[in-house]
Design an enzyme around this catalytic site. Structure first.
Site, short mmCIF file in Angstrom:
data_model
loop_
_atom_site.label_atom_id
_atom_site.label_comp_id
_atom_site.label_asym_id
_atom_site.label_seq_id
_atom_site.Cartn_x
_atom_site.Cartn_y
_atom_site.Cartn_z
N LYS A 34 -14.29 -5.88 5.85
CA LYS A 34 -15.43 -5.22 5.21
C LYS A 34 -16.01 -6.16 4.16
CE LYS A 34 -15.03 -1.90 1.97
NZ LYS A 34 -15.98 -2.19 0.85
N ASP A 61 -20.73 -3.04 4.35
CA ASP A 61 -20.72 -1.81 3.54
C ASP A 61 -21.81 -1.91 2.48
OD1 ASP A 61 -19.97 0.65 2.58
OD2 ASP A 61 -18.29 -0.13 1.39
N LYS A 63 -24.25 0.45 2.09
CA LYS A 63 -24.63 1.79 1.64
C LYS A 63 -26.14 1.89 1.38
CE LYS A 63 -20.17 2.93 -0.53
NZ LYS A 63 -19.51 1.60 -0.47
N ASP A 66 -32.77 4.31 0.48
CA ASP A 66 -34.12 4.03 0.00
C ASP A 66 -35.07 4.90 0.82
OD1 ASP A 66 -36.43 2.70 -1.14
OD2 ASP A 66 -35.11 0.99 -1.54
N THR A 118 -15.13 8.36 -2.34
CA THR A 118 -13.75 8.80 -2.55
C THR A 118 -13.33 8.76 -4.01
OG1 THR A 118 -13.00 6.56 -2.03
CG2 THR A 118 -12.96 8.18 -0.24
N ARG A 209 -6.62 -3.04 -2.09
CA ARG A 209 -5.73 -3.64 -3.09
C ARG A 209 -4.25 -3.63 -2.72
NH1 ARG A 209 -9.13 -0.88 -7.87
NH2 ARG A 209 -9.73 0.36 -6.06
#
Length: 231
Positions: A34, A61, A63, A66, A118, A209
């Site tokens: 990603k 990613d 997102k 607009d 999330t 992570r």
């Protein structure tokens, strides 16, 4: 044990060099990456092209959110690079419809709508101004994704079962907030283990992570792949 194509690793790193070093460290344990906004200004699209040339899959990613005309043109430009397997847009009707139109007939690039981040919980939604809880809002957005002709959603593992039930067997359910038992939750308010997410109905897991911050990223990735195999 080899890579599981359902596992997506975010390259949320400060530089292209660090991202390349992470890909090298992960080796054959990961096949799907990603690239988010952090990488956008430091060569994210060039890296996406390079990853595709090396046989990897790429989740952009971005997102997108607009007016319809802008999202349509942006989607067409992104899909036109050939460096995108998944692209995120915010799951709002005008945005979704524009992204699907911008993609045109190229079904190789999948459009997935972001339902509720999330990091947010019900209290956060109330502060933003939504008059419904997380699950209600996620359900509404799942149905809007389907109505627009998009391919799936990004939703937390807690809403994966809902997305699978509404969307059916071929619907993409991409779940961030995946944290194995041996890792902390970080800033994820609605997290679950890889096994829990897959059992709930996720098609893809985004796990960052616990892998990228590990002393041995490849070993951490394979540990999660092993847990995924038990689903």
């Amino acid at each position: 044990m080899s890579a599981d194509p359902r596992l997506i690793i975010p390259l949320d790193l400060p530089s292209r060099a660090e991202a390349e070093a992470m890909v090298e460290a992960l080796g054959d344990s990961v096949s799907f990456y990603k690239i988010g906004l952090q990488m956008l200004a430091v060569g994210g699209m060039d890296m996406a092209r390079d990853l595709k040339a090396r046989g990897r899959k790429v989740f952009l990613d971005w997102k997108l959110h607009d007016i319809g005309a802008t999202v349509e043109k942006a989607t067409a430009a992104i899909v036109g690079t050939g460096a995108c397997d998944l692209l995120t847009v915010h799951a709002q009707p005008q945005v979704l419809a524009a992204a699907v139109k911008g993609r045109g007939g190229d079904r190789q690039a999948k459009i997935v709508g972001v339902t509720v981040l999330t990091s947010l919980n019900g209290q956060d939604l109330a502060q933003i101004g939504y008059g419904m809880g997380v699950e209600q809002l996620v359900e509404r957005r799942i149905r809007q994704v389907i109505d627009a002709g998009a391919d799936g959603v990004v939703a937390s593992p807690h809403e994966a079962a809902l997305a699978r039930r509404i969307g059916g067997p071929d619907f993409l359910v991409v779940t961030p907030g995946v944290r194995p038992d041996w890792a902390g939750k970080d800033d994820q308010a609605r997290a679950a283990t890889p096994l829990e997410a897959l059992q709930a109905g996720a098609s893809h897991l985004v796990c960052g992570r616990p892998i990228t911050a590990a002393a041995d990223p490849r070993a951490a990735a394979l540990r999660i792949v092993e847990e995924m195999a038990r689903a």
